[in-house]
Design a protein around this motif. Structure first.
Motif, mmCIF file in Angstrom:
data_model
loop_
_atom_site.group_PDB
_atom_site.id
_atom_site.type_symbol
_atom_site.label_atom_id
_atom_site.label_comp_id
_atom_site.label_asym_id
_atom_site.label_seq_id
_atom_site.Cartn_x
_atom_site.Cartn_y
_atom_site.Cartn_z
ATOM 1 N N TRP A 1 -2.188 21.197 77.453
ATOM 2 C CA TRP A 1 -2.178 22.392 78.301
ATOM 3 C C TRP A 1 -3.570 22.965 78.582
ATOM 4 O O TRP A 1 -3.744 23.711 79.546
ATOM 5 C CB TRP A 1 -1.297 23.482 77.686
ATOM 6 N N THR B 1 -0.636 17.720 84.457
ATOM 7 C CA THR B 1 0.622 17.680 85.196
ATOM 8 C C THR B 1 0.678 16.389 86.013
ATOM 9 O O THR B 1 -0.343 15.805 86.339
ATOM 10 C CB THR B 1 0.757 18.884 86.150
ATOM 11 N N VAL C 1 0.972 26.265 82.069
ATOM 12 C CA VAL C 1 1.264 24.909 81.596
ATOM 13 C C VAL C 1 1.735 24.958 80.140
ATOM 14 O O VAL C 1 2.699 24.282 79.763
ATOM 15 C CB VAL C 1 0.048 23.966 81.767
ATOM 16 N N LYS D 1 5.252 23.489 78.791
ATOM 17 C CA LYS D 1 5.305 22.423 77.773
ATOM 18 C C LYS D 1 6.162 22.854 76.587
ATOM 19 O O LYS D 1 6.999 22.087 76.106
ATOM 20 C CB LYS D 1 3.902 22.053 77.291
ATOM 21 N N THR E 1 6.407 21.660 85.540
ATOM 22 C CA THR E 1 5.238 22.413 85.982
ATOM 23 C C THR E 1 4.883 21.972 87.396
ATOM 24 O O THR E 1 5.152 20.844 87.784
ATOM 25 C CB THR E 1 4.028 22.135 85.076
ATOM 26 N N PHE F 1 -1.178 21.101 88.626
ATOM 27 C CA PHE F 1 -2.150 22.034 88.059
ATOM 28 C C PHE F 1 -3.137 22.556 89.090
ATOM 29 O O PHE F 1 -3.324 23.761 89.229
ATOM 30 C CB PHE F 1 -2.914 21.393 86.893
#
Length: 177
Positions: A45, A69, A147, A151, A157, A160
Protein backbone atom coordinates in the motif's frame (compact mmCIF):
# COMPACT_ATOMS: atom_id res chain seq x y z
CA UNK A 1 -24.38 6.38 9.57
CA UNK A 2 -21.21 4.38 10.23
CA UNK A 3 -17.92 5.91 11.37
CA UNK A 4 -16.33 5.57 7.93
CA UNK A 5 -19.14 7.42 6.21
CA UNK A 6 -19.19 10.12 8.89
CA UNK A 7 -15.46 10.83 8.63
CA UNK A 8 -14.14 13.21 5.98
CA UNK A 9 -11.69 11.14 3.94
CA UNK A 10 -9.71 14.24 2.98
CA UNK A 11 -6.79 15.44 5.02
CA UNK A 12 -6.93 18.69 6.96
CA UNK A 13 -4.18 21.28 7.08
CA UNK A 14 -3.34 22.95 10.37
CA UNK A 15 -0.68 25.41 11.41
CA UNK A 16 -0.17 25.88 7.65
CA UNK A 17 2.41 23.08 7.56
CA UNK A 18 0.80 20.01 9.18
CA UNK A 19 -1.41 17.55 7.33
CA UNK A 20 -3.67 15.17 9.30
CA UNK A 21 -5.61 12.33 7.68
CA UNK A 22 -7.77 9.79 9.51
CA UNK A 23 -9.09 6.42 8.41
CA UNK A 24 -11.20 3.79 10.15
CA UNK A 25 -9.82 0.39 9.17
CA UNK A 26 -11.04 -3.14 9.89
CA UNK A 27 -9.26 -4.52 12.97
CA UNK A 28 -7.65 -6.01 14.83
CA UNK A 29 -4.95 -3.48 15.70
CA UNK A 30 -2.12 -6.05 15.36
CA UNK A 31 -3.03 -6.61 11.70
CA UNK A 32 -3.05 -2.86 10.96
CA UNK A 33 0.26 -2.45 12.86
CA UNK A 34 1.76 -5.19 10.67
CA UNK A 35 0.65 -3.34 7.52
CA UNK A 36 2.33 -0.18 8.84
CA UNK A 37 5.60 -1.71 10.05
CA UNK A 38 6.34 -4.91 8.09
CA UNK A 39 8.08 -4.32 4.75
CA UNK A 40 6.22 -6.97 2.71
CA UNK A 41 2.79 -5.76 3.87
CA UNK A 42 3.67 -2.04 3.71
CA UNK A 43 4.88 -2.57 0.12
CA UNK A 44 1.30 -3.49 -0.82
CA UNK A 45 0.00 0.00 0.00
CA UNK A 46 2.93 2.43 0.46
CA UNK A 47 6.60 1.47 0.23
CA UNK A 48 8.87 -1.42 1.17
CA UNK A 49 11.76 -1.21 3.62
CA UNK A 50 12.73 -3.26 6.64
CA UNK A 51 12.45 -1.45 9.97
CA UNK A 52 14.28 -2.22 13.18
CA UNK A 53 11.76 -1.42 15.89
CA UNK A 54 13.98 0.95 17.88
CA UNK A 55 14.02 4.74 18.25
CA UNK A 56 16.90 6.12 16.23
CA UNK A 57 16.97 3.17 13.82
CA UNK A 58 17.45 4.20 10.19
CA UNK A 59 15.48 2.58 7.36
CA UNK A 60 14.87 3.12 3.68
CA UNK A 61 11.41 3.41 2.13
CA UNK A 62 11.25 2.34 -1.52
CA UNK A 63 8.14 3.16 -3.56
CA UNK A 64 7.00 1.15 -6.55
CA UNK A 65 3.58 2.73 -7.03
CA UNK A 66 3.03 0.94 -10.36
CA UNK A 67 2.79 -2.31 -8.34
CA UNK A 68 0.08 -1.17 -5.88
CA UNK A 69 -2.94 -1.72 -8.12
CA UNK A 70 -3.73 -3.65 -11.29
CA UNK A 71 -3.78 -1.76 -13.55
CA UNK A 72 -1.62 1.02 -12.07
CA UNK A 73 -3.12 3.83 -14.16
CA UNK A 74 -1.14 6.45 -16.06
CA UNK A 75 1.96 7.55 -14.15
CA UNK A 76 2.34 11.36 -14.24
CA UNK A 77 5.40 12.98 -15.76
CA UNK A 78 8.21 13.47 -13.29
CA UNK A 79 7.56 10.23 -11.42
CA UNK A 80 9.82 7.22 -11.96
CA UNK A 81 9.13 3.53 -11.57
CA UNK A 82 10.95 3.54 -8.24
CA UNK A 83 11.85 6.12 -5.61
CA UNK A 84 13.68 5.69 -2.29
CA UNK A 85 14.06 7.87 0.80
CA UNK A 86 16.12 7.52 3.97
CA UNK A 87 14.14 7.76 7.22
CA UNK A 88 14.72 7.28 10.94
CA UNK A 89 12.33 6.11 13.66
CA UNK A 90 11.65 8.99 16.08
CA UNK A 91 8.74 7.64 18.18
CA UNK A 92 7.67 4.11 18.97
CA UNK A 93 4.92 2.55 21.09
CA UNK A 94 3.89 -0.78 19.46
CA UNK A 95 1.15 -1.35 18.33
CA UNK A 96 -0.16 2.17 18.88
CA UNK A 97 2.33 4.66 17.50
CA UNK A 98 5.30 5.03 15.17
CA UNK A 99 6.96 8.27 14.12
CA UNK A 100 9.72 8.75 11.60
CA UNK A 101 11.58 11.41 9.65
CA UNK A 102 10.45 12.13 6.11
CA UNK A 103 13.31 13.46 4.04
CA UNK A 104 13.38 17.26 3.97
CA UNK A 105 9.64 17.62 4.56
CA UNK A 106 9.48 17.01 8.28
CA UNK A 107 8.20 13.99 10.10
CA UNK A 108 5.33 11.51 10.02
CA UNK A 109 3.44 10.10 12.99
CA UNK A 110 1.03 7.18 12.58
CA UNK A 111 -1.21 6.49 15.57
CA UNK A 112 -3.58 3.54 15.94
CA UNK A 113 -6.50 3.36 18.37
CA UNK A 114 -8.55 0.17 18.62
CA UNK A 115 -12.34 0.62 18.64
CA UNK A 116 -14.32 -2.62 19.01
CA UNK A 117 -13.81 -4.32 15.60
CA UNK A 118 -12.06 -1.39 13.91
CA UNK A 119 -8.93 0.72 14.22
CA UNK A 120 -8.73 4.49 13.92
CA UNK A 121 -5.53 5.38 12.06
CA UNK A 122 -4.40 8.99 12.38
CA UNK A 123 -1.55 10.06 10.13
CA UNK A 124 0.10 13.40 10.89
CA UNK A 125 2.75 14.78 8.53
CA UNK A 126 4.47 17.80 10.11
CA UNK A 127 6.68 20.58 8.81
CA UNK A 128 5.77 20.29 5.14
CA UNK A 129 8.14 22.89 3.75
CA UNK A 130 6.00 24.57 1.10
CA UNK A 131 2.82 24.41 -0.99
CA UNK A 132 4.56 22.60 -3.85
CA UNK A 133 5.55 19.75 -1.52
CA UNK A 134 2.06 19.74 0.00
CA UNK A 135 0.52 19.51 -3.48
CA UNK A 136 2.08 16.03 -3.85
CA UNK A 137 2.17 14.87 -0.22
CA UNK A 138 -1.54 15.36 0.56
CA UNK A 139 -2.95 13.43 -2.41
CA UNK A 140 -0.15 10.87 -2.03
CA UNK A 141 -1.00 10.01 1.56
CA UNK A 142 -4.72 10.04 0.75
CA UNK A 143 -4.30 7.64 -2.19
CA UNK A 144 -1.94 5.35 -0.28
CA UNK A 145 -4.31 5.18 2.70
CA UNK A 146 -7.19 4.34 0.34
CA UNK A 147 -5.10 1.43 -0.98
CA UNK A 148 -4.36 0.35 2.62
CA UNK A 149 -8.07 0.31 3.46
CA UNK A 150 -8.87 -1.70 0.32
CA UNK A 151 -6.10 -4.24 0.99
CA UNK A 152 -7.12 -4.79 4.63
CA UNK A 153 -10.85 -4.87 3.82
CA UNK A 154 -10.38 -7.14 0.79
CA UNK A 155 -12.01 -4.59 -1.52
CA UNK A 156 -11.06 -3.63 -5.07
CA UNK A 157 -9.02 -0.48 -5.70
CA UNK A 158 -9.06 1.91 -8.59
CA UNK A 159 -5.83 2.43 -10.53
CA UNK A 160 -3.41 4.17 -8.15
CA UNK A 161 -2.11 6.88 -10.47
CA UNK A 162 -5.56 7.79 -11.82
CA UNK A 163 -6.86 8.12 -8.25
CA UNK A 164 -3.82 10.18 -7.22
CA UNK A 165 -4.38 12.51 -10.19
CA UNK A 166 -8.01 13.14 -9.21
CA UNK A 167 -6.98 13.72 -5.60
CA UNK A 168 -4.22 16.14 -6.65
CA UNK A 169 -6.88 18.26 -8.36
CA UNK A 170 -9.21 18.01 -5.34
CA UNK A 171 -6.48 19.02 -2.88
CA UNK A 172 -5.44 21.94 -5.08
CA UNK A 173 -9.00 23.24 -4.78
CA UNK A 174 -9.26 22.49 -1.04
CA UNK A 175 -5.91 23.75 0.22
CA UNK A 176 -4.24 25.44 -2.71
CA UNK A 177 -0.97 24.57 -4.37
Amino acid sequence: MNAIAAMDAYGALSEDSTLTIRRVLPGPIDRVWAYVTESDLRAKWLASGAMTMKIGAPFTLTWRNDELTTPPGKRPEGFGEEHSMECEITELDPPHKIGFTWGSTGGVLIELVERENSVLLTLTHRRIRDRNALANIAPGWHAHLDVLFAKIAGKPTEPFWDHWGKLKHDYAERIGG
